[in-house]
Design an enzyme around this catalytic site. Structure first.
Site, PDB file in Angstrom:
ATOM      1  CG  HIS A   1      30.467  45.015  33.124  1.00  0.00           C
ATOM      2  ND1 HIS A   1      31.002  45.766  34.136  1.00  0.00           N
ATOM      3  CD2 HIS A   1      29.180  44.765  33.479  1.00  0.00           C
ATOM      4  CE1 HIS A   1      30.079  45.979  35.066  1.00  0.00           C
ATOM      5  NE2 HIS A   1      28.981  45.366  34.698  1.00  0.00           N
TER       6      HIS A   1
ATOM      7  CE1 TYR B   1      38.962  48.082  36.038  1.00  0.00           C
ATOM      8  CE2 TYR B   1      40.725  47.800  37.641  1.00  0.00           C
ATOM      9  CZ  TYR B   1      39.701  47.269  36.887  1.00  0.00           C
ATOM     10  OH  TYR B   1      39.417  45.927  36.973  1.00  0.00           O
TER      11      TYR B   1
ATOM     12  N   PRO C   1      45.030  42.491  42.570  1.00  0.00           N
ATOM     13  CG  PRO C   1      43.777  43.630  44.162  1.00  0.00           C
ATOM     14  CD  PRO C   1      45.131  43.055  43.927  1.00  0.00           C
TER      15      PRO C   1
ATOM     16  CE  LYS D   1      43.926  38.855  32.676  1.00  0.00           C
ATOM     17  NZ  LYS D   1      42.527  39.117  32.336  1.00  0.00           N
TER      18      LYS D   1
ATOM     19  CE1 TYR E   1      40.090  44.805  33.865  1.00  0.00           C
ATOM     20  CE2 TYR E   1      38.166  43.666  32.992  1.00  0.00           C
ATOM     21  CZ  TYR E   1      38.778  44.368  34.003  1.00  0.00           C
ATOM     22  OH  TYR E   1      38.087  44.636  35.166  1.00  0.00           O
TER      23      TYR E   1
HETATM   24  C1  PHB Z   1      35.883  43.616  42.509  1.00  0.00           C
HETATM   25  O1  PHB Z   1      34.744  43.856  42.107  1.00  0.00           O
HETATM   26  O2  PHB Z   1      36.092  43.226  43.654  1.00  0.00           O
HETATM   27  C2  PHB Z   1      37.030  43.829  41.602  1.00  0.00           C
HETATM   28  C3  PHB Z   1      36.802  44.149  40.278  1.00  0.00           C
HETATM   29  C4  PHB Z   1      37.876  44.370  39.425  1.00  0.00           C
HETATM   30  C5  PHB Z   1      39.153  44.271  39.899  1.00  0.00           C
HETATM   31  C6  PHB Z   1      39.386  43.932  41.227  1.00  0.00           C
HETATM   32  C7  PHB Z   1      38.320  43.708  42.082  1.00  0.00           C
HETATM   33  O3  PHB Z   1      40.202  44.513  39.073  1.00  0.00           O
END
Ligand code: PHB
Length: 391
Positions: free
Chosen positions: A74, A202, A291, A295, A383
């Site tokens: 990605h 997000y 989450p 990280k 990130y």
């Molecule tokens: C996930 O795919 O579970 C996931 C992806 C990004 C995040 C948190 C969880 O920031």
């Protein structure tokens, strides 16, 4: 009679297995134990955004080939707010990427690589306690699946045994560490559906945060912000889709059957130190991050890369410099990750009872990031991951 090894590793998660893999490259023998079965470890579906540095460690050391074939590169994420999507293009901004490759796949690769190399890997074996951590002969008292107790004596004992770590007690003592709790949680679902978008979304909406993530071409992972006391069974499938869709107004979600649901509490923790004598803790045993910044596993890998160098210097050259500075170096990165995860969390979630002033301020904060190349680059740099020390 105690058995002897050079490094006793408690926990066969990403941190413990990768450490044994890196130590083996340097000819340092270890024993890895885990209270779970191999099947439990390999089938628990967890998050999986890998920083570029994490992928480089896994591929350059032969720990995972499949991240290149079934992992999904990605090159950015979308930030959603005010009914719009804003793309943060990591490739263009910092020339780095992340990989979507679920943690259990990393574990399948690492376990296969370790067993192929003849690693002493013991499932169903529980660590009871660590003794003599302050000496050069620390020991782990263990209990096997039949309840028999025995002792593993080592030069270094490493706790890679997660947030309920047994080794942590021997390292942090009564001080423990630093905690922070957020007044919300994530409701997570797994659905059998195609991806709704090429990269992760997000989304900040007046109804709260949502994250549209992925697992594979056939399975998608999605979350929405909820009260920590929410009962996962209290929503119908139609209600879950309604919550998710309302919070991601700029994208039409592709729906499918929901086959798993869970509520994840947000807890942040940083141990006040990561070593005491010859006992060391890494990964979730030493820190938990929210989450939102993706990280968790990456921090575990960063700890292990640092610790591998420290142990090699100590055991092969008798040089304790990096071993002694391990806590300081590992905690510096941990706190940066903690700060980044806190920032992403606070910018994207609705605080219970937040005022309209706060809501406008939050949208302005998001615009400050997306309108400015410097803002986008700051997010992209954090990130995709800071440089790894120790390699
Ligand atoms: C996930 O795919 O579970 C996931 C992806 C990004 C995040 C948190 C969880 O920031």
């Amino acid at each position: 009679m105690a058995e002897r090894t050079r490094v006793a590793i408690v926990g066969a998660g990403p941190a413990g297995l990768l450490l044994s893999h890196l130590l083996d490259e340097a000819g340092i023998e270890s024993i890895v134990i885990d209270s779970r079965t191999r099947e439990q470890i390999e089938t628990t579906i967890r998050a999986g955004i890998l920083e570029q540095g994490t992928v480089e460690v896994l591929t350059e050391t032969g720990a995972s080939e499949r991240v290149n074939t079934i992992g999904d590169k990605h090159s950015g994420i979308y930030l959603g707010f005010d009914d719009e999507l804003h793309h943060i293009d990591f490739g263009a901004l910092v020339g780095r990427n992340v990989w979507l490759y679920p943690q259990h796949e990393v574990l399948v690769d690492l376990i296969a690589a370790r067993l192929a190399a003849g690693q002493d890997l013991r499932f169903g074996v529980t660590a009871e306690r660590v003794e003599d951590a302050e000496t050069e002969r620390p020991r782990v008292v263990v209990r096997d699946a039949e309840g028999r107790e025995s002792v593993i004596e080592a030069d270094v004992v490493v706790g890679a045994d997660g947030s309920r770590s047994v080794v942590k007690k021997a390292v942090t003592g009564s001080h423990g560490g630093f905690f922070h709790e957020c007044p919300f949680a994530w409701f997570g679902i797994l659905t059998e559906a195609p991806p709704s978008k090429d990269e992760l979304i997000y989304s900040n909406s007046p109804d709260g945060f949502a994250l549209i993530s992925q697992r594979s071409p056939e399975v998608q992972r999605m979350y929405f912000q909820c009260d920590p006391e929410t009962d996962p069974s209290s929503y119908s499938e139609a209600q879950l889709w309604d919550e998710l869709q309302r919070r991601t107004p700029a994208t039409e979600l592709k729906e499918g059957p929901i086959f798993q649901r869970d509520v994840l509490k947000f807890r942040s923790f940083v141990a006040h130190r990561m070593q005491a004598g010859r006992a060391v803790i890494v990964g979730d045993a030493a820190h938990t991050v929210p989450p939102t910044g993706a990280k968790g596993m990456n921090l575990a890998v960063a700890d292990v890369v640092l610790l591998d160098r420290a142990i090699r210097d100590l055991l092969l050259r008798g040089d304790a410099t990096h071993f002694e500075s391990f806590t300081d170096e590992a905690l510096r990165r941990t706190w940066k990750a903690q700060q980044f995860s806190w920032w992403m969390t606070s910018m994207l979630h609705q605080q219970p009872g937040a005022s309209d002033f706060e809501r406008h301020r939050q949208i302005a904060e998001l615009r400050t990031v997306t309108d400015s190349e410097a803002g986008r680059r700051y997010l992209a740099e954090a990130y995709t991951g800071w440089p790894l020390l120790g390699r």
